[in-house]
Design a protein around this motif. Structure first.
Motif, short mmCIF file in Angstrom:
data_model
loop_
_atom_site.label_atom_id
_atom_site.label_comp_id
_atom_site.label_asym_id
_atom_site.label_seq_id
_atom_site.Cartn_x
_atom_site.Cartn_y
_atom_site.Cartn_z
N UNK A 123 0.79 -1.21 0.00
CA UNK A 123 0.00 0.00 0.00
C UNK A 123 0.84 1.28 0.00
N UNK A 124 0.20 2.35 -0.43
CA UNK A 124 0.90 3.64 -0.50
C UNK A 124 1.41 4.09 0.87
N UNK A 125 0.62 3.82 1.90
CA UNK A 125 1.00 4.21 3.26
C UNK A 125 1.88 3.16 3.94
N UNK A 126 2.17 2.10 3.24
CA UNK A 126 2.98 0.99 3.79
C UNK A 126 2.38 0.45 5.08
N UNK A 127 1.06 0.33 5.07
CA UNK A 127 0.38 -0.27 6.23
C UNK A 127 -0.40 -1.51 5.82
N UNK A 128 -0.46 -1.78 4.53
CA UNK A 128 -1.18 -2.96 4.11
C UNK A 128 -0.57 -3.55 2.84
N UNK A 129 -0.90 -4.80 2.61
CA UNK A 129 -0.38 -5.51 1.45
C UNK A 129 -1.41 -6.54 1.02
N UNK A 130 -1.33 -6.93 -0.21
CA UNK A 130 -2.26 -7.94 -0.70
C UNK A 130 -1.54 -8.91 -1.64
N UNK A 131 -2.10 -10.11 -1.69
CA UNK A 131 -1.66 -11.14 -2.64
C UNK A 131 -2.89 -11.58 -3.41
#
Lengths: 113, 113
Positions: free
Chosen positions: A66-74
């Motif tokens: 994520x842009x805020x580096x607080x989330x990610x996805x696969x």
């Protein structure tokens, strides 16, 4: 408390369908890794994301930070039976040093033909 | 391809006894980790080790736990006085540098009676 939340905990998909697993943190992350663990096996490294907004692809797998580096996805497209396993994210919080990886609870994926 | 090797694959120990789990990391790797995974649950970080000292440890890694690199190849985890709740799969991992892909061993299943 749990710093890295992963959802869903369980995903049942038909072969050929797409699915996504998400990893979320209330704290900014310095980097995030994704692993796959087959039943009875050990975690196997898939990818590492470091930059804000980073997107990486491995064949049918797309990883996003994520842009805020607080989330990610696969995201996995056209699921195959070989995709069966548990997918974990492992993150380093910005407030921790490199060596402390916090694993999400994992998404257990079952694929029916 | 080089592997992380762990011995034994299964260890059964009486409660209160000391146990030592052994790992041989990949030879040119500099960073070593121990994780545990209680059956059906997520991977939990225990400790990271670099340059012959602990870099980070979790709340789980209390005074009952210690790590050592007794020679140039082995990396051990000692539990001084085991408890029933120490029963889990213990994974060793290594990486070439800090935030780099971690290579996991097959694990040692520890059963405390």
């Amino acid at each position: 408390g749990q710093q890295v939340m992963q959802i869903p905990q369980y995903q049942h998909v038909q072969e050929g369908e797409d699915f996504t697993t998400y990893c979320n943190s209330s704290t900014t992350l310095s980097n995030i890794q994704w692993y796959k663990q087959r039943p009875g096996g050990h975690p196997v490294f898939l990818i590492q994301l470091v930059k804000s907004g980073e997107v990486k692809k491995q064949k049918r797998l797309t990883f996003q930070f994520g842009e805020a580096k607080k989330n990610s996805s696969l995201h996995i497209t056209a699921t195959q039976t070989t995709d069966v396993g548990t997918y974990f994210c492992a993150a380093i919080l910005l407030t921790d040093s490199w060596g402390k990886f916090q694993f999400g609870a994992g998404t257990q994926v079952v694929v029916t033909p | 391809e080089p592997e992380v090797t762990q011995t034994p694959s299964h260890q059964v120990t009486q409660m209160g006894q000391e146990v030592i789990l052994r790992c041989v990391p990949i030879s040119n790797h500099l960073y070593f980790y121990w994780y545990r995974q209680i059956l059906g649950q997520k991977v939990e970080f225990l400790v990271s080790f670099y340059n012959n000292e602990i870099s980070e440890k979790s709340e789980i890694f209390d005074d009952q736990f210690s790590v050592e690199r007794p020679d140039g190849s082995n990396f051990t985890l000692k539990i001084r006085s085991t408890k029933l709740e120490d029963s889990a799969m213990y994974f060793c991992a290594s990486s070439r540098t800090g935030p780099q892909p971690q290579h996991f061993g097959d694990g040692t299943r520890l059963s405390i009676l």
